[in-house]
Structures are given as C-alpha cells and as structure tokens.
Design an enzyme around this catalytic site. Structure first.
Site, mmCIF file in Angstrom:
data_model
loop_
_atom_site.group_PDB
_atom_site.id
_atom_site.type_symbol
_atom_site.label_atom_id
_atom_site.label_comp_id
_atom_site.label_asym_id
_atom_site.label_seq_id
_atom_site.Cartn_x
_atom_site.Cartn_y
_atom_site.Cartn_z
ATOM 1 N N HIS A 61 0.868 -1.186 0.000
ATOM 2 C CA HIS A 61 0.000 0.000 0.000
ATOM 3 C C HIS A 61 0.899 1.229 0.000
ATOM 4 O O HIS A 61 1.905 1.275 0.694
ATOM 5 C CB HIS A 61 -0.909 0.010 1.239
ATOM 6 C CG HIS A 61 -1.757 1.241 1.312
ATOM 7 N ND1 HIS A 61 -2.781 1.478 0.414
ATOM 8 C CD2 HIS A 61 -1.723 2.316 2.136
ATOM 9 C CE1 HIS A 61 -3.345 2.652 0.704
ATOM 10 N NE2 HIS A 61 -2.717 3.175 1.743
ATOM 11 N N CYS A 175 -4.525 2.740 -5.020
ATOM 12 C CA CYS A 175 -3.718 3.626 -4.155
ATOM 13 C C CYS A 175 -2.439 4.095 -4.829
ATOM 14 O O CYS A 175 -2.083 5.273 -4.764
ATOM 15 C CB CYS A 175 -3.409 2.947 -2.828
ATOM 16 S SG CYS A 175 -2.317 1.497 -2.940
#
Length: 302
Positions: A61, A175
């Site tokens: 992430h 993301c």
C-alpha cells in the site's frame, strides 16, 4: 480511466468493515514561502503465502507524507477504498435484484501525522523531493479535482501479454496510481525528484481483445440479454464482497481457478461490462519499478 462530473451518494446498503478515513481532515493552506519535505511511504498490505501458485507476494500500500519546515507538522495523504477491497473487486448478488450490486468507490484521505513505525518497520519512509508552500497549495487544489472526478476503484490491470511493450486494455485505478498522479502533478509544478528506485504492486489479468457487452440496463434491464445476465451472475457467484483482506485473497484464488479452467472473465469497468478472453499466464501479481517523474517546468531551488 474515465472522469465523472460528481461523486454519487453512497447507498446505505454499502457498509464498510472499517470506517473510511476516520481521522481525516481538510488539507491545510500552507504559507507560500514554507519549505515542505515530501516522503514516499509504502508498507505491505499482508504477507501472503500460498504454495507455489502465487509464491510470496509483495502486495503493498502506498501513501505520501509531508513535513512543513515552518510549523514542524507532519501529514499523510493516501487513496483507498471506501468499503474495503473486496467491495471494489466483487459485486453483491442481492435477492430480488437482477443486476450485480457494486459498492465501489475510492477516495483520497488526508490527516495530520505520519505513523513512522508503521512505514519504517515494514516498508519505506524516504524523502523524495522538497517543494514550496505555494506548490503544496496548488497540489491541494488538484487533489480536490482528482477526488471529485475519479471516483471508482479498479483493482485489475488488463493487458495482452507479460511483455513490457504489451497493449494495456484497461488500467487499474488504486492507491499507487493516486500517488503516481500526485508525484506527476508536483513534477509539473516544478518539483525535482531524487534519483531513487521506486516499485509498485500491480494485479494483472492477461487477455485477448476485450469484447464490449453493455451496461447494467442493456444487459439486466427489461429488454436485456437473459443468457448473458445469467452468465455474469454465475461468474460472480462464488465471491463474497464483505470481507477481510485474507478472505479477499481466498476469493482471488477462486477467480484464478475459474479463469484458468474456463478462460473467461467478466470485467466491470467505468459502469460497463466487458468479456475478457483470458490467456496464459492468466493472472500475475508483480512488484515492479516505476521511476519517479521528471517535471515539465524549470526546477524549484530549495
């Protein structure tokens, strides 16, 4: 990836397991003469092992951090799913509703502080560039626009083959893509990035030329194609959208199984359905280098 005029209201049926952006705040206006450090933040979503099929994956992430020299305050900015990853990837099959029901939105979240331990211990916290307060404020305006018009999360990248020069049929929108867009915006405003290696995770499906099937109304509406509607519902039947990250990966394995056995995948992208004639190696999760951008303006001296 298509831009939309506004963000639709979320349906009360769509419930998040974890609140989206619980400590989020408005992006502050910085003093123009401030000097702001920009940090690349990356940490694993989940260390995932599954025999030889997927090996040891680097599912990461990404976020970006800022530190104001004038105030000493730190900030984190990231982009992620409003209703968790499973909801962005798989629809709900609701009783009494013909069409699959999607709880899919992604958005930016901005909050004060950088959780140093989280990023440093497991991943990356590294200075990538320095910008002025004026550039930060321009970036903030762009984030607002990007957030209001780029509203749907898209898990999959779809391309013709594993070759670097391969045709990309559909690009993911998640993301890391937001972080890359942010870096590019800063470069366009004059930020000069350090020469460091930066890698990102992509989940890629491999397919021949996609076949356009229609939208929700044309397939599932009163004049829709009943056979096609049944095939799409059947395809999504094994997957459960409300789920943990672990459950998501179990479903990912179910998808691999179906895709390899039947060589087919139904993709919902920008509110439209496509059929993907899948081909070897079907699906890959890769962690590859994407260089930091080079700007289009004269450099900003700090």
């Amino acid at each position: 990836h298509r831009r939309f005029d506004y963000r639709p209201k979320t349906d009360p049926y769509c419930q998040a397991r974890y609140t989206f952006c619980p400590t989020g705040s408005a992006i502050p206006v910085m003093k123009e003469e401030d000097v702001i450090e920009v940090y690349r933040l990356q940490a694993p979503v989940w260390e995932f092992k599954y025999g030889d099929l997927l090996g040891h994956l680097k599912i990461m992430h990404d976020a970006v951090g800022f530190r104001s020299s004038l105030t000493g305050k730190n900030y984190t900015m990231e982009w992620y799913e409003l209703f968790q990853l499973g909801n962005c990837t798989f629809p709900h099959l609701r009783p009494g509703m013909d069409a699959p029901f999607w709880c899919n939105q992604g958005a930016a979240c901005f909050y004060e502080g950088i959780d140093d331990a989280h990023w440093k211990e497991n991943g990356t916290l590294v200075l990538v560039t320095t910008i002025s307060g004026a550039m930060f404020n321009e970036m903030a305006q762009w984030v607002k626009y990007d957030n209001e018009t780029g509203i749907y999360y898209e898990t999959w990248t779809v391309q013709a083959s594993p070759d670097k020069q391969s045709v990309v049929w559909f690009d993911s929108y998640e993301c890391s893509k937001f972080i890359l867009r942010t870096y590019q915006k800063l470069a366009d405003l004059g930020a000069v990035f350090k020469k460091i290696q930066t890698n990102y995770t992509s989940i890629i499906l491999f397919s021949g030329e996609p076949i356009y099937l229609g939208n929700e109304t044309s397939i599932f509406g009163p004049l829709g194609n009943k056979t096609l509607a049944a095939a799409i519902r059947d395809f999504y039947n094994p997957f459960k959208p409300h789920q943990t990250v672990r459950e998501f990966f179990v479903d990912l394995l179910k998808i691999i199984d179906r895709v390899i056995l039947n060589r087919q995948f139904y993709l919902f992208y920008n509110l439209e359905y496509w059929f993907l004639p899948m081909k070897f190696p079907y699906l890959k999760i890769i962690y590859e280098e994407v260089p930091l951008p080079v700007g289009s303006k004269a450099s900003f001296g700090v």
